[in-house]
Design an enzyme around this catalytic site. Structure first.
Site, PDB file in Angstrom:
ATOM      1  N   HIS A   1     -14.154  -1.124  -1.820  1.00  0.00           N
ATOM      2  CA  HIS A   1     -13.227  -0.806  -0.736  1.00  0.00           C
ATOM      3  C   HIS A   1     -13.651  -1.482   0.568  1.00  0.00           C
ATOM      4  O   HIS A   1     -13.512  -0.919   1.668  1.00  0.00           O
ATOM      5  CB  HIS A   1     -13.126   0.710  -0.532  1.00  0.00           C
ATOM      6  CG  HIS A   1     -11.746   1.186  -0.192  1.00  0.00           C
ATOM      7  ND1 HIS A   1     -10.816   1.530  -1.141  1.00  0.00           N
ATOM      8  CD2 HIS A   1     -11.120   1.365   0.998  1.00  0.00           C
ATOM      9  CE1 HIS A   1      -9.690   1.910  -0.559  1.00  0.00           C
ATOM     10  NE2 HIS A   1      -9.850   1.810   0.743  1.00  0.00           N
TER      11      HIS A   1
ATOM     12  N   THR B   1      -5.789   2.851  -7.006  1.00  0.00           N
ATOM     13  CA  THR B   1      -7.096   2.849  -6.353  1.00  0.00           C
ATOM     14  C   THR B   1      -7.834   4.122  -6.721  1.00  0.00           C
ATOM     15  O   THR B   1      -7.337   5.229  -6.503  1.00  0.00           O
ATOM     16  CB  THR B   1      -6.935   2.740  -4.829  1.00  0.00           C
ATOM     17  OG1 THR B   1      -6.322   1.482  -4.517  1.00  0.00           O
ATOM     18  CG2 THR B   1      -8.280   2.820  -4.128  1.00  0.00           C
TER      19      THR B   1
ATOM     20  N   LYS C   1      -8.306  -0.382  -9.429  1.00  0.00           N
ATOM     21  CA  LYS C   1      -9.066  -0.965  -8.320  1.00  0.00           C
ATOM     22  C   LYS C   1     -10.145   0.004  -7.846  1.00  0.00           C
ATOM     23  O   LYS C   1      -9.870   1.176  -7.620  1.00  0.00           O
ATOM     24  CB  LYS C   1      -8.113  -1.290  -7.159  1.00  0.00           C
ATOM     25  CG  LYS C   1      -8.784  -1.930  -5.954  1.00  0.00           C
ATOM     26  CD  LYS C   1      -7.743  -2.286  -4.887  1.00  0.00           C
ATOM     27  CE  LYS C   1      -8.358  -2.975  -3.692  1.00  0.00           C
ATOM     28  NZ  LYS C   1      -9.219  -2.079  -2.914  1.00  0.00           N
TER      29      LYS C   1
ATOM     30  N   TYR D   1      -2.277   5.406  -4.249  1.00  0.00           N
ATOM     31  CA  TYR D   1      -3.311   6.416  -4.056  1.00  0.00           C
ATOM     32  C   TYR D   1      -2.878   7.681  -4.795  1.00  0.00           C
ATOM     33  O   TYR D   1      -1.682   8.000  -4.844  1.00  0.00           O
ATOM     34  CB  TYR D   1      -3.496   6.734  -2.576  1.00  0.00           C
ATOM     35  CG  TYR D   1      -4.317   5.732  -1.807  1.00  0.00           C
ATOM     36  CD1 TYR D   1      -5.640   5.476  -2.156  1.00  0.00           C
ATOM     37  CD2 TYR D   1      -3.784   5.066  -0.708  1.00  0.00           C
ATOM     38  CE1 TYR D   1      -6.407   4.571  -1.436  1.00  0.00           C
ATOM     39  CE2 TYR D   1      -4.545   4.155   0.012  1.00  0.00           C
ATOM     40  CZ  TYR D   1      -5.857   3.910  -0.360  1.00  0.00           C
ATOM     41  OH  TYR D   1      -6.607   3.014   0.338  1.00  0.00           O
TER      42      TYR D   1
ATOM     43  N   SER E   1       0.816  -1.203   0.000  1.00  0.00           N
ATOM     44  CA  SER E   1       0.000   0.000   0.000  1.00  0.00           C
ATOM     45  C   SER E   1       0.856   1.261   0.000  1.00  0.00           C
ATOM     46  O   SER E   1       1.945   1.296   0.582  1.00  0.00           O
ATOM     47  CB  SER E   1      -0.902   0.015   1.246  1.00  0.00           C
ATOM     48  OG  SER E   1      -1.582   1.250   1.364  1.00  0.00           O
TER      49      SER E   1
ATOM     50  N   ILE F   1     -14.470 -11.836   1.074  1.00  0.00           N
ATOM     51  CA  ILE F   1     -13.980 -13.201   0.818  1.00  0.00           C
ATOM     52  C   ILE F   1     -13.502 -13.795   2.138  1.00  0.00           C
ATOM     53  O   ILE F   1     -12.586 -13.271   2.773  1.00  0.00           O
ATOM     54  CB  ILE F   1     -12.829 -13.200  -0.200  1.00  0.00           C
ATOM     55  CG1 ILE F   1     -13.224 -12.481  -1.490  1.00  0.00           C
ATOM     56  CG2 ILE F   1     -12.359 -14.630  -0.461  1.00  0.00           C
ATOM     57  CD1 ILE F   1     -14.304 -13.130  -2.284  1.00  0.00           C
TER      58      ILE F   1
END
Length: 366
Positions: free
Chosen positions: A259, A159, A235, A133, A111, A293
């Site tokens: 998200h 994202t 994403k 980001y 990330s 998930i």
């Protein structure tokens, strides 16, 4: 080596173990969604309402789970989702999680808000993707892309569903702020607004509001595509029209994602959005999915709905909190065992065969 996570026989067990260990406000930061958390709950509801029609007499003795995701060989049709500040739950943070991903043979997504640098994580030998980001400082964006390439990342995951952070009421009620020991390792060092606790507000949301650029648009995606050699994964896509435009601009894959229910409350659950996105772009790009998930059966469900694979998020943090690297390894091991059995019971010799299964949506879904 054994640990507390070995007592877990499914991911729900690990969630309970982690909940007993984590401080309440950290537990809320991980578990919570935005608003009334309707979309957070709906991600699970939609998966639970998706039934797979198994094939019989397949003559299958063993099912192969190995596949390729965005040109990355993966032992399972899974990648570890990008998640911020993993040192909140364990001192080794992303390093432990990436080592477990490497051992399991699945990609690990670093990330932008990682609490360890991409260079440090590259030392784990995990197959890395880098999540980006969009920041107000274009120079920092350019620098992060270059660092990801230099560190050996094999995909760039941008994202697009966080122009601003969703209002996460658990964090607001807790006045949540990062402890001083946890930093956004890729951003400028020193004091950060993310550490400035205040009543009735989230310091993490304040920080992202300062750092993130809400004006991200299609021209920025085009600019990014022209400035990196890495495959581009977008994403945060739910509408097939957006998926088509992403692919037209050069995206190699899209991730159907809301998200994890942490952005627009009331957004469509991902299991319901997935088939239409696959129909729109599945012939020309890979379609991945995340959101709720929690088992190998869930992975089978999304494969049957047309996904190439799934991103796994919160359960990784549960395993990390309980047992560090060993706990994350337990998460991935359980998912692998469950998926292999689910494939066998569905009459599938491999991951590709699962995409030919028929699904049925429970008409009782709200």
């Amino acid at each position: 080596m054994t640990g507390h996570s070995d007592r877990a026989v499914d991911l729900a067990d690990l969630e309970r173990l982690a909940a007993a260990l984590l401080p309440a406000e950290v537990r809320d930061f991980i578990a919570g969604g935005s608003g009334t958390e309707r979309t957070l709950a709906a991600n699970r509801t939609a998966l639970d309402a998706t039934y797979v029609v198994p094939r019989m007499l397949a003559g299958v003795e063993a099912a192969a789970t190995r596949t390729s995701l965005v040109d990355t060989v993966a032992a399972l049709p899974l990648a570890v989702a990008p998640m911020a500040y993993q040192r909140l739950v364990h001192p080794d943070g992303e390093l432990a999680a990436a080592r477990a991903a490497a051992a399991a043979g699945v990609p690990f997504t670093v990330s932008t808000l990682s609490s360890r640098t991409v260079e440090d994580i590259a030392g784990t030998d995990a197959a890395l993707w880098f999540q980006l980001y969009w920041l107000r400082d274009r120079g920092v964006v350019t620098e992060l892309v270059a660092r990801a390439e230099a560190a050996g990342c094999s995909a760039l995951v941008v994202t697009v569903d966080v122009p601003v952070m969703g209002r996460r009421l658990r964090d607001v009620r807790n006045g949540f702020a990062l402890p001083s020991s946890v930093q956004a390792a890729h951003l400028a060092p020193g004091p950060s607004g993310a550490h400035d606790r205040r009543a009735g507000g989230s310091a993490v949301a304040d920080h992202t509001g300062t750092a993130f650029d809400p004006t991200l648009g299609w021209h920025d995606l085009e600019w990014l595509r022209a400035r990196t050699r890495l495959p581009l994964v977008v994403k945060g896509v739910l509408d097939p029209r957006d998926a088509v435009r992403c692919v037209d601009l050069g995206a190699a894959a899209v991730v159907v994602s809301n998200h994890g229910g942490r952005q627009l409350d009331g957004a469509l659950p991902t299991a319901l959005a997935l088939p239409r996105v696959v129909e729109a772009v599945g012939a020309t790009a890979e379609v991945l999915v995340d959101g709720g998930i929690r088992s190998g059966v869930d992975v089978l469900r999304v494969l049957a709905l047309g996904a190439s694979g799934a991103l796994i998020g919160r359960p990784i943090l549960w395993g990390l909190a309980v047992d560090g690297e060993h706990g994350v390894a337990r998460v991935l091991r359980l998912l692998g065992v469950e998926l292999e059995q689910a494939l066998l019971l569905a009459g599938c010799v491999d991951v590709a065969a699962a995409r030919d299964l028929t699904t049925h949506l429970d008409s009782c879904l709200p």
